[in-house]
Scaffold this motif. Structure first.
Motif, short mmCIF file in Angstrom:
data_model
loop_
_atom_site.label_atom_id
_atom_site.label_comp_id
_atom_site.label_asym_id
_atom_site.label_seq_id
_atom_site.Cartn_x
_atom_site.Cartn_y
_atom_site.Cartn_z
N GLY A 53 73.66 7.84 9.53
CA GLY A 53 72.34 8.12 9.00
C GLY A 53 72.35 9.36 8.13
N ALA A 54 71.16 9.83 7.79
CA ALA A 54 71.00 11.00 6.91
C ALA A 54 70.85 12.26 7.75
CB ALA A 54 69.80 10.82 6.00
N PHE A 55 71.43 13.36 7.25
CA PHE A 55 71.31 14.65 7.91
C PHE A 55 71.59 15.74 6.88
CE2 PHE A 55 75.55 12.96 8.51
CZ PHE A 55 76.37 13.98 8.06
N ASP A 70 74.03 3.83 20.02
CA ASP A 70 73.23 4.23 18.84
C ASP A 70 72.46 5.53 19.03
OD1 ASP A 70 74.13 1.96 17.50
OD2 ASP A 70 72.32 0.80 17.93
N ILE A 71 72.73 6.29 20.06
CA ILE A 71 72.07 7.59 20.23
C ILE A 71 72.79 8.61 19.37
CG2 ILE A 71 71.56 9.46 21.85
CD1 ILE A 71 71.20 7.30 24.01
N ARG A 72 72.00 9.30 18.52
CA ARG A 72 72.55 10.29 17.58
C ARG A 72 72.16 11.69 18.03
NH1 ARG A 72 70.96 10.74 11.20
NH2 ARG A 72 68.90 10.77 12.14
N THR A 73 73.15 12.59 18.06
CA THR A 73 72.92 13.96 18.53
C THR A 73 73.59 14.94 17.57
OG1 THR A 73 73.08 13.09 20.79
CG2 THR A 73 73.18 15.48 20.52
N PRO A 74 72.89 16.02 17.17
CA PRO A 74 73.52 17.05 16.33
C PRO A 74 73.99 18.25 17.17
CG PRO A 74 71.16 17.36 16.31
CD PRO A 74 71.44 16.19 17.22
N THR A 75 74.94 19.00 16.64
CA THR A 75 75.28 20.32 17.19
C THR A 75 75.36 21.30 16.02
OG1 THR A 75 77.69 20.08 17.02
CG2 THR A 75 76.66 19.27 19.04
N SER A 82 65.20 11.39 9.17
CA SER A 82 64.80 9.99 9.44
C SER A 82 64.56 9.28 8.12
CB SER A 82 63.55 9.96 10.31
OG SER A 82 63.80 10.52 11.55
N MET A 83 65.61 9.11 7.35
CA MET A 83 65.50 8.43 6.07
C MET A 83 66.84 7.78 5.75
SD MET A 83 65.53 11.89 3.73
CE MET A 83 65.95 11.21 2.16
N ALA A 89 76.04 2.24 15.79
CA ALA A 89 77.44 2.23 16.22
C ALA A 89 78.10 1.04 15.56
CB ALA A 89 77.51 2.12 17.74
N ALA A 90 79.41 1.08 15.46
CA ALA A 90 80.16 -0.07 14.96
C ALA A 90 80.16 -1.14 16.05
CB ALA A 90 81.58 0.32 14.58
N LEU A 91 80.16 -2.39 15.63
CA LEU A 91 80.23 -3.50 16.58
C LEU A 91 81.39 -4.40 16.20
CD1 LEU A 91 79.26 -5.40 18.83
CD2 LEU A 91 77.59 -6.32 17.19
N PHE A 92 82.26 -4.64 17.17
CA PHE A 92 83.40 -5.54 16.98
C PHE A 92 83.25 -6.69 17.97
CE2 PHE A 92 84.77 -1.35 15.70
CZ PHE A 92 85.30 -1.61 14.44
N ASP A 93 83.39 -7.92 17.46
CA ASP A 93 83.36 -9.10 18.31
C ASP A 93 84.80 -9.47 18.65
OD1 ASP A 93 80.60 -9.37 18.34
OD2 ASP A 93 80.59 -10.60 16.53
N VAL A 94 85.14 -9.41 19.94
CA VAL A 94 86.50 -9.69 20.39
C VAL A 94 86.51 -11.06 21.06
CG1 VAL A 94 88.38 -8.93 21.89
CG2 VAL A 94 86.94 -7.24 20.74
N THR A 95 87.36 -11.94 20.55
CA THR A 95 87.51 -13.28 21.12
C THR A 95 88.88 -13.35 21.78
OG1 THR A 95 86.17 -14.18 19.32
CG2 THR A 95 87.46 -15.74 20.62
#
Length: 175
Positions: A53-55, A70-75, A82-83, A89-95
């Motif tokens: 996302g944007a920061f 999908d929880i985003r946290t800054p340090t 919010s734009m 998160a990345a999603l991989f489908d494993v068969t």
């Protein structure tokens, strides 16, 4: 005498029938699990890309963490905006066949280059399944694996504002 011989013969027949029943019961109970097809087939498809996302960054930089959920946290002095593109998160489908043990081995770190120069570092470090898991979905269904990571952002001169892109590699090892 004849009566005694018939009883002995009947006793032997009963012994053979009991032995045959016991052998059949043990034979039916002693079946092993079916061997998986050789070679075990594992297929991985990218279903969704990792997006932070944007920061914006202040004078000292910091990190932006996107967990597998999908929880985003800054340090540091990173401010989340919010734009733009949504965080994901990345999603991989494993068969793979159910019961296949898979270990995920991420690349150690990746340098992402910016559209205005500079770079930031990406580490893949968050997995919905853990780095080792056992597949459970029956074919043709897939086992979803969500993957998150941590961006390390320098100060504004090392990591100037812009769009940063790059690729990371995951190795899915079937055991």
């Amino acid at each position: 005498m004849r009566i005694a011989n018939n009883l002995i013969g009947t006793k032997k027949t009963i012994d053979y029938v009991i032995f045959g029943l016991i052998f059949t019961i043990f034979h039916l109970c002693a079946k092993a699990q079916e061997n998986p097809p050789i070679p075990v087939q594992v297929q991985v498809n990218t279903a969704q890309f990792l997006n932070f996302g944007a920061f914006t960054s202040g004078t000292s930089g910091g990190t932006v963490i996107v967990e597998w959920n999908d929880i985003r946290t800054p340090t540091g002095d990173i401010i989340l905006l919010s734009m733009g593109q949504p965080v994901s998160a990345a999603l991989f489908d494993v068969t793979a066949n159910p019961g296949t043990i898979i270990q995920i081995q991420p690349q150690s770190s990746v340098n992402l280059t910016g559209s205005n120069g500079g770079s930031i570092t990406l580490n893949i470090d968050s997995f919905s399944t853990g780095q080792t898991f056992i597949t459970t979905a029956n074919l043709p269904f897939t086992n979803p694996v969500y993957v998150g990571g941590t961006l390390t952002i320098g100060n504004s001169s090392a990591s100037p504002p812009g769009e940063y892109n790059g690729y990371f590699t995951l190795t899915f090892i079937q055991q």
